[in-house]
Design a protein around this motif. Structure first.
Motif, short mmCIF file in Angstrom:
data_model
loop_
_atom_site.label_atom_id
_atom_site.label_comp_id
_atom_site.label_asym_id
_atom_site.label_seq_id
_atom_site.Cartn_x
_atom_site.Cartn_y
_atom_site.Cartn_z
N UNK A 84 -1.91 -1.45 4.48
CA UNK A 84 -1.71 -0.84 3.18
C UNK A 84 -3.00 -1.02 2.39
N UNK A 85 -3.56 0.09 1.94
CA UNK A 85 -4.80 0.03 1.17
C UNK A 85 -4.60 0.73 -0.16
N UNK A 86 -4.59 -0.05 -1.19
CA UNK A 86 -4.47 0.48 -2.55
C UNK A 86 -5.73 0.09 -3.29
N UNK A 87 -6.23 1.01 -4.08
CA UNK A 87 -7.45 0.77 -4.85
C UNK A 87 -7.40 -0.61 -5.51
N UNK A 88 -8.49 -1.36 -5.40
CA UNK A 88 -8.55 -2.73 -5.88
C UNK A 88 -8.14 -2.86 -7.34
N UNK A 89 -8.62 -1.97 -8.19
CA UNK A 89 -8.28 -2.06 -9.62
C UNK A 89 -6.78 -1.83 -9.84
N UNK A 90 -6.19 -0.93 -9.08
CA UNK A 90 -4.75 -0.68 -9.18
C UNK A 90 -3.98 -1.91 -8.73
N UNK A 91 -4.41 -2.52 -7.63
CA UNK A 91 -3.73 -3.70 -7.13
C UNK A 91 -3.84 -4.86 -8.11
N UNK A 92 -5.01 -5.05 -8.70
CA UNK A 92 -5.18 -6.11 -9.70
C UNK A 92 -4.26 -5.86 -10.88
N UNK A 93 -4.17 -4.60 -11.31
CA UNK A 93 -3.29 -4.25 -12.42
C UNK A 93 -1.83 -4.56 -12.08
N UNK A 94 -1.39 -4.15 -10.88
CA UNK A 94 -0.01 -4.41 -10.46
C UNK A 94 0.26 -5.91 -10.40
N UNK A 95 -0.68 -6.65 -9.83
CA UNK A 95 -0.53 -8.10 -9.75
C UNK A 95 -0.45 -8.73 -11.13
N UNK A 96 -1.34 -8.34 -12.01
CA UNK A 96 -1.38 -8.87 -13.37
C UNK A 96 -0.09 -8.56 -14.12
N UNK A 97 0.36 -7.34 -14.02
CA UNK A 97 1.58 -6.92 -14.71
C UNK A 97 2.79 -7.69 -14.20
#
Length: 159
Positions: A84-97
């Motif tokens: 699974x490859x999701x754009x790093x900034x998107x993944x950081x946002x999801x993790x943070x949220x």
């Protein structure tokens, strides 16, 4: 974990069915979550101030669509790329949220079950162990990526 071409096809076919009535399926999805984990209601801003799951709530529908779509895309990525490859900034946002609102590992398990049961109820006789395995694997990989981003976020906050 690689998935078969058939599993990818099964997921795409079921995703097409889900897209036909996202409002209805999103209600089913959240009802299943609340049946198992009523305390999770407070994690969703669009459910917090309601005694029951609101019909025709655009925020609820949008969130359910994102979960269904991200999981479907995860299955496709597993088939095509083996990960699974999701754009790093998107993944950081999801993790943070998810970290900010207090999501726990148990919540990921509840959502997994609700997702699979919603899809099973939606596709009816088309449901199979192979379809369940494909959706489950895609969700597991997506959840693991979000959980890793949550841990990275917690570690960064602690430092």
């Amino acid at each position: 974990m690689a998935l078969t071409e058939k599993q990818e096809v099964l997921v795409k076919e079921s995703w097409e069915i889900l897209q036909q009535n996202v409002p209805e399926y999103s209600i089913r999805f959240y009802q299943r979550i609340m049946e198992v984990a009523p305390e999770a209601k407070n994690l969703f801003s669009f459910l917090r101030d309601s005694d029951e799951i609101p019909q025709n709530n655009p925020n609820l529908q949008a969130h359910a669509t994102k979960v269904f779509k991200l999981t479907c895309e995860s299955v496709i990525q597993l088939r095509e790329r083996g990960a699974v490859t999701i754009e790093d900034s998107t993944m950081k946002h999801l993790g943070s949220l998810h970290l900010k609102i207090g999501v726990t590992d148990r919540h990921f398990d509840v959502v997994r079950d609700a997702l699979l049961r919603t899809i099973e109820g939606t596709v009816g006789e088309k449901w199979s162990k192979e379809m369940e395995g494909a959706w489950g694997t895609g969700y597991d990989q997506l959840a693991a990526a979000i959980q890793a981003a949550m841990k990275d976020g917690a570690a960064a906050t602690a430092n």
